[in-house]
Write an enzyme that holds these catalytic residues in place. Sequence first.
Site, PDB file in Angstrom:
ATOM      1  CB  SER A 177      11.580  -8.882  15.076  1.00 23.33           C
ATOM      2  OG  SER A 177      12.021  -7.603  14.357  1.00 23.33           O
ATOM      3  CB  THR A 192      -0.394  -1.804  12.909  1.00 22.86           C
ATOM      4  OG1 THR A 192      -0.589  -0.695  11.929  1.00 22.86           O
ATOM      5  CG2 THR A 192      -1.480  -2.308  12.857  1.00 22.86           C
ATOM      6  CB  THR A 202      -1.874  -1.558   5.308  1.00 22.51           C
ATOM      7  OG1 THR A 202      -2.394  -2.153   6.627  1.00 22.51           O
ATOM      8  CG2 THR A 202      -1.571  -0.158   5.737  1.00 22.51           C
ATOM      9  CG  ASN A 230       7.854  -1.413   6.554  1.00 24.93           C
ATOM     10  OD1 ASN A 230       6.940  -1.804   6.493  1.00 24.93           O
ATOM     11  ND2 ASN A 230       7.758   0.092   6.138  1.00 24.93           N
ATOM     12  CE  LYS A 240      -3.065  -0.016  10.903  1.00 23.52           C
ATOM     13  NZ  LYS A 240      -2.574  -0.203  10.184  1.00 23.52           N
ATOM     14  CD  GLU A 271       5.110   1.632   7.797  1.00 22.86           C
ATOM     15  OE1 GLU A 271       5.004   0.802   8.847  1.00 22.86           O
ATOM     16  OE2 GLU A 271       6.316   1.288   6.511  1.00 22.86           O
TER      17      GLU A 271
END
Length: 470
Positions: A470, A218, A255, A465, A244, A342
């Site tokens: 989007s 993702t 996640t 984030n 992942k 991230e």
Amino acid sequence: MSRAPDKTGPSKTGQSIEAALEKALDPLATALKRATTRPAAPVATPAAAPGKPGLAVSPLAVPFPVIAPIGGVEMATARAGFYKHERDDLVVFRFARGTTCAGVFTRHKVGSAPVDWCRRHLDAEDGGKDVRALVVNAGCANAFTGKPGADAARRTASEVAKRFGCRQRDVMLASTGVIGVLLDDRKIAARLGEVEARLDADVHPTEQWAAAGRGIMTTDTFPKGSYAEAEIEGYKVRIAGIAKGSGMIAPDMATMLAFIVTDAAIAPPVLRALLGLHVRTTFNSVTVDGDTSTNDTCLLFATGASGAPRIGRVGDRRLKSFSAALDRVMLDLAHQLVRDGEGATKFVKVTVDGAASPASARKLAKSIADSPLVKTAIAGQDANWGRIVMAVGKTDEPVDRDHLAIRFGPHQAAIDGAVSPTYDEARMTAYMKRSEIDITVDVGAGRASATVWTCDLTKGYIEINGDYRS
């Protein structure tokens, strides 16, 4: 994707036998934590389009490993169209008859439809004894979607079962992506013919696994894979896995999706116990942002194609080599989740020593690793040990303030509850510029220890984030 003792845990059957396996195997697993975790020689694979366009590959990324053929499993990917941009977002595994399976899942109070599906069938009587397929989609979590989401999951399993000649219950499911969006299972059904053809194609195992790793991404920036070999009564057995996850990563799986396959022959209760043993110090000991997801799933499959004798008893001494190799694969994948955090620029190991109990040590280490103030200081290359004192003291865990000691790598920042007389700002600053940082805290309250891995918190995390949907 800390499991057993906290919010996430193995299927109920495994909990009753986990203690026996831990007694037999935990000393070996603990010793292996001190060793390097990357198995096999890595090899560069074709550059992967990131799960989200425009994301730069993490500076902490590692190459995808070489993976030898594992009998009894094939995998293929396709573009189902859950993303607007061009990328594969559907992964299907096909397993030989008699493949066994066990799983560990999130304990998030709003679990996803795929988590509910897998947990229900693996917990059933004779669950996990003959699993024939795994279907994974990225781009839609199918979580918080109520009965329509459960129906979409069931229809997906039904379509795959028809093609593979098995029962619906023998198809495992997993999803990742945006929460609150209903899965359009028609997109998956429309690609199954294409997937079947690719399953029969002659593709090198390394590329099969790498493609699968890319297909489940993702906001990940590189595919995560691991491989190890072990021995059972003179037979070589192989273990490979992909995972992942880069945000919403916290102990209790996060996640995270992880899929591990071995050609050993192992009964479901033993697989459950192995997962319960090793998940605590691997997937449940990493954190990126302290948030736990709705879809956390770790599935372990055993095809039995190696020819090694079947292991049907927890605590069987023939499992030692296998357990050690499985631990290496799981810890390697867990570390890669942190390396792809991230916006991450630093890989951080937090160790707490001198705690009153293992549970206390783990809670203290998690408090440090989850603290935004600690993580932003690390991002700024600031050895601000005062923030670590803050994170330790807020837990209400037993701490002896006058014996508290803090080190950054080999450099002593504090000792006996005060700044170290050998503290050297220049050396400390130079150390904090490294991409990999070790923080060790002795709280002086006992003899227990725990380790948690995390990353820094940068502006990149906010940017990723801030426009996730989007």
